[in-house]
Design a protein around this motif. Structure first.
Motif, PDB file in Angstrom:
ATOM      1  N   ASN A  83       9.987   6.700   8.828  1.00 13.67           N
ATOM      2  CA  ASN A  83      10.715   6.237   9.772  1.00 13.67           C
ATOM      3  C   ASN A  83      12.269   5.992   9.197  1.00 13.67           C
ATOM      4  OD1 ASN A  83       8.615   5.832  11.627  1.00 13.67           O
ATOM      5  ND2 ASN A  83       7.949   3.940  11.083  1.00 13.67           N
ATOM      6  N   GLN A  84      12.365   5.496   8.018  1.00 11.41           N
ATOM      7  CA  GLN A  84      13.819   5.612   7.381  1.00 11.41           C
ATOM      8  C   GLN A  84      14.520   6.531   7.718  1.00 11.41           C
ATOM      9  OE1 GLN A  84      15.914   3.695   5.962  1.00 11.41           O
ATOM     10  NE2 GLN A  84      14.794   1.738   5.630  1.00 11.41           N
ATOM     11  N   SER A 135       0.834  -1.392   0.063  1.00 13.37           N
ATOM     12  CA  SER A 135      -0.024  -0.134   0.050  1.00 13.37           C
ATOM     13  C   SER A 135       0.727   1.459   0.113  1.00 13.37           C
ATOM     14  CB  SER A 135      -0.943   0.124   1.105  1.00 13.37           C
ATOM     15  OG  SER A 135      -0.103   0.267   2.418  1.00 13.37           O
ATOM     16  N   GLU A 136       0.256   2.357  -0.595  1.00 11.08           N
ATOM     17  CA  GLU A 136       0.927   3.717  -0.451  1.00 11.08           C
ATOM     18  C   GLU A 136       1.328   4.124   1.000  1.00 11.08           C
ATOM     19  OE1 GLU A 136      -0.027   6.905  -2.920  1.00 11.08           O
ATOM     20  OE2 GLU A 136      -0.823   5.749  -4.405  1.00 11.08           O
ATOM     21  N   GLU A 137       0.250   3.819   1.994  1.00 12.35           N
ATOM     22  CA  GLU A 137       0.471   4.075   3.192  1.00 12.35           C
ATOM     23  C   GLU A 137       1.625   3.318   3.979  1.00 12.35           C
ATOM     24  OE1 GLU A 137      -3.324   5.419   1.888  1.00 12.35           O
ATOM     25  OE2 GLU A 137      -2.194   3.434   1.892  1.00 12.35           O
ATOM     26  N   TYR A 138       1.963   1.954   3.538  1.00 12.47           N
ATOM     27  CA  TYR A 138       3.024   1.223   4.185  1.00 12.47           C
ATOM     28  C   TYR A 138       4.524   1.973   3.497  1.00 12.47           C
ATOM     29  CZ  TYR A 138       5.953  -2.845   5.277  1.00 12.47           C
ATOM     30  OH  TYR A 138       6.874  -3.505   5.918  1.00 12.47           O
ATOM     31  N   GLN A 139       4.441   2.378   2.259  1.00 11.47           N
ATOM     32  CA  GLN A 139       5.577   3.011   1.910  1.00 11.47           C
ATOM     33  C   GLN A 139       6.006   4.238   2.480  1.00 11.47           C
ATOM     34  OE1 GLN A 139       5.589   4.634  -2.223  1.00 11.47           O
ATOM     35  NE2 GLN A 139       7.438   3.376  -2.792  1.00 11.47           N
ATOM     36  N   GLU A 140       4.621   5.115   2.605  1.00  8.40           N
ATOM     37  CA  GLU A 140       4.829   6.200   3.117  1.00  8.40           C
ATOM     38  C   GLU A 140       5.455   6.531   4.986  1.00  8.40           C
ATOM     39  OE1 GLU A 140       1.781   9.896   4.294  1.00  8.40           O
ATOM     40  OE2 GLU A 140       1.048   8.036   4.469  1.00  8.40           O
ATOM     41  N   ALA A 141       5.058   5.396   5.359  1.00  7.26           N
ATOM     42  CA  ALA A 141       5.251   5.183   6.809  1.00  7.26           C
ATOM     43  C   ALA A 141       6.873   4.690   6.862  1.00  7.26           C
ATOM     44  CB  ALA A 141       4.589   3.957   7.714  1.00  7.26           C
ATOM     45  N   LEU A 142       7.103   3.946   5.795  1.00  5.09           N
ATOM     46  CA  LEU A 142       8.548   3.360   5.704  1.00  5.09           C
ATOM     47  C   LEU A 142       9.492   4.525   5.475  1.00  5.09           C
ATOM     48  CD1 LEU A 142       9.540   0.155   3.792  1.00  5.09           C
ATOM     49  CD2 LEU A 142      10.891   2.477   3.432  1.00  5.09           C
ATOM     50  N   TYR A 143       9.088   5.337   4.781  1.00  8.76           N
ATOM     51  CA  TYR A 143      10.039   6.510   4.499  1.00  8.76           C
ATOM     52  C   TYR A 143      10.047   7.445   5.526  1.00  8.76           C
ATOM     53  CZ  TYR A 143      11.391   6.192  -0.311  1.00  8.76           C
ATOM     54  OH  TYR A 143      12.236   5.942  -1.515  1.00  8.76           O
TER      55      TYR A 143
END
Length: 609
Positions: free
Chosen positions: A542-543, A532-540
């Motif tokens: 926190n990265q 999901s776009e939300e998963y990628q957004e949260a990953l960025y």
């Protein structure tokens, strides 16, 4: 024992290099010479069994004095009883430059041999030299002119040429290329990659007409560590002494006159004050003219310095943070390699829109036009050769190939101010043979050009929640540059990223060369739902929080600007032969993580003003 093996290896390398890769170094700035374009429609024949190259005993036709049947002969039937089992005139056509995968549905996944032929007119003149020049052919190219072999080249992304003086006919000529993109374990890159294996003549083809004693190479740049000491070197294609050459930069009122030495070379370092230095904020380029009795070559060159001091990267003496993004040589909107300057400018503008000052052109040399556009548009460049994943580290021929591709890349792009890093590879696993292989490449890069940084995208290993970077290759390169995929390839959710810290052995600038995760554009869910776009957004998010804790962090180059095609990515719903780590979808739509990174880069731009 290892030292003995290394010495034997180096001897073998010199032997194999001369046998397998003998060719004239690519001509500097071919676009500024007198050239005839051979681009356009080429007829092609698909040849999965290589019937046009081998006879039924599997002996090459081009090595036989009596056997006939090779497609390179480009024969036309003159008698109704004559047996010819191919016909270029009746075969389909494809665009050159262009990959075959995107031009025919049945060739989308094809790997093997395709023959391409073009007829062209020429009027060769006495006292002139002629070369057929290819920007790139993927991967192994056998080239024939009027039925005669003129050369072979390996390497899918670097330029090469063959001299055809005395072989051109007045009037109609036939050029035939056997292009083979078969992946092989001892080649560069090897069999295992994560990008589409586009085959064919993927970059421009020219017939160049040059004077007898032509300028084959030149370099003009600032000396390492100096903002006013210019180094100029030049060499003719032969050892012709006494050739008068002038170097002129009209805007600076600079004019220098020279004569070539006994080796046909010129070399001088001189002081010139009041240069306006090139930078992403002010990408100043000077028009440079290099003139001999028979040539007047024009180039646009910028001058800047790049160096490492402690844990800082200094551009023109000032600390800089690499606000980067990675990209492939591929158009996400239209299948295939980037086709034109318009395609390339679009990709670079997308990087600029993200507020990048830096791009990683992965994982192989991109089109020369990309470097020139980066010069013009103000983007720093990480330029790379495809020493990727697991290479045949102990094979001398493989090393010779890698060294030649690195040499060709540096030779082609050494006058581009935008290029600040030569990368010798990506994610190569630790071993003694690998360290020797990569260390020798690093030494080669420095010997060819000591004014830029040398790096590689290294790997980390983990112990509990600590990512450790102690790769011994770190001693040989200028940056602590590495890939890590916390939150995607390890860790079950974006929130786990915050648990990790780093143990970095080297006191050098840290540049994260890859991180990221996949998101299918337009698929929305909560932040713990993969794809999901939300998963990628949260990953960025926190990265960036995790990476900002690294005191020596001087740049990040997330993976990647846009989704790209890859046969490795086979999930039928979320991938469908696409790597979905792009911050933009294959339609050019920005995903939610795009705006996270854009906000971070806006902050870093203010910090490093």
């Amino acid at each position: 024992m290892f030292k003995l093996k290394l010495s034997v290896l180096l001897v073998c390398l010199s032997i194999f290099s001369s046998i397998c890769f003998a060719q004239v170094s690519s001509i500097q700035n071919i676009q500024a010479r007198k050239i005839q374009s051979l681009n356009g429609k080429w007829n092609y024949i698909i040849d999965p069994y290589e019937n046009g190259y081998y006879d039924y005993r599997h002996q090459p036709y081009d090595q036989s004095k009596t056997a006939t049947g090779g497609f390179f002969d480009d024969k036309e039937q003159k008698d109704k009883s004559e047996l010819i089992e191919y016909n270029f005139d009746g075969s389909p056509q494809m665009n050159v430059p262009g990959d075959w995968n995107s031009q025919s549905e049945k060739l989308e996944l094809y790997e093997g041999t395709i023959w391409l032929r073009r007829k062209f007119d020429a009027q060769p003149q006495k006292g002139k030299r002629y070369f057929v020049y290819f920007g790139a052919v993927n991967y192994e190219a056998h080239v024939y002119l009027n039925g005669k072999k003129i050369g072979t080249h390996k390497g899918g992304f670097t330029p090469f040429q063959f001299e055809v003086t005395g072989k051109l006919k007045a009037g109609s000529n036939s050029i035939v290329v056997k292009a083979d993109n078969t992946r092989k374990p001892d080649e560069i890159p090897t069999v295992n990659t994560d990008w589409w294996n586009y085959g064919g003549i993927t970059r421009d083809v020219y017939l160049a007409e040059l004077p007898e004693h032509f300028i084959s190479d030149y370099k003009l740049q600032l000396e390492k560590g100096s903002n006013n000491s210019l180094s100029f070197s030049l060499k003719l294609a032969d050892a012709f002494a006494g050739q008068e050459v002038s170097l002129t930069i009209p805007e600076l009122n600079l004019k220098k006159d020279y004569k070539t030495d006994s080796e046909g070379k010129i070399s001088e370092v001189f002081i010139w004050n009041n240069l306006s230095l090139w930078s992403p904020e002010s990408p100043k380029l000077y028009t440079v003219n290099i003139k001999s009795a028979n040539e007047n070559i024009e180039d646009k060159i910028g001058f800047r310095t790049i160096e490492v001091k402690g844990d800082s990267i200094l551009l023109n003496g000032k600390s800089v943070f690499f606000r980067g993004i990675s990209m492939h040589d591929e158009n996400p909107l239209l299948q295939g390699r980037l086709r034109s300057q318009g395609d390339m400018r679009m990709m670079l503008q997308w990087a600029k829109d993200l507020n990048c000052n830096y791009i990683r052109l992965a994982h192989y040399p991109h089109n020369e036009e990309m470097m020139r556009l980066a010069d013009e548009m103000g983007l720093l460049v990480w330029a790379e050769v495809p020493v990727y994943w697991t290479i045949s580290w102990e094979n001398p021929v493989t090393y010779a190939n890698a060294k030649q591709q690195l040499t060709d890349l540096i030779s082609r792009d050494k006058n581009r101010a935008s290029v600040v890093v030569w990368s010798i590879g990506n994610e190569t696993p630790l071993s003694a043979p690998r360290l020797s292989f990569m260390s020798n490449l690093a030494e080669t890069a420095r010997s060819l050009d000591d004014t830029r940084l040398v790096a590689a995208a290294l790997e980390v290993h983990r112990e509990s929640n600590t990512m450790i970077l102690n790769d011994p290759l770190g001693e040989k390169i200028d940056l602590v540059s590495f890939n890590e995929y916390a939150g995607w390839y390890f860790g079950s959710s974006p929130s786990e990223i915050l648990k990790y810290d780093f143990n970095i052995k080297y006191n050098k600038p840290v540049v994260i060369t890859e991180f990221g995760g996949d998101a299918l554009g337009g698929f929305h869910a909560d932040e713990n739902t993969r794809w999901s776009e939300e998963y990628q957004e949260a990953l960025y998010k926190n990265q960036l929080t995790m990476l900002s804790k690294i005191p020596a962090l001087r740049g990040i180059i997330p993976w990647i600007l846009t989704d790209f095609r890859s046969p490795r990515r086979q999930h039928p719903v979320y991938q469908n032969f696409w790597n979905r780590k792009g911050l933009m979808s294959e339609t050019g739509k920005k995903k939610k993580a795009y705006f996270v990174l854009k906000n971070f880069y806006d902050q870093m731009q203010e910090k490093y003003k």
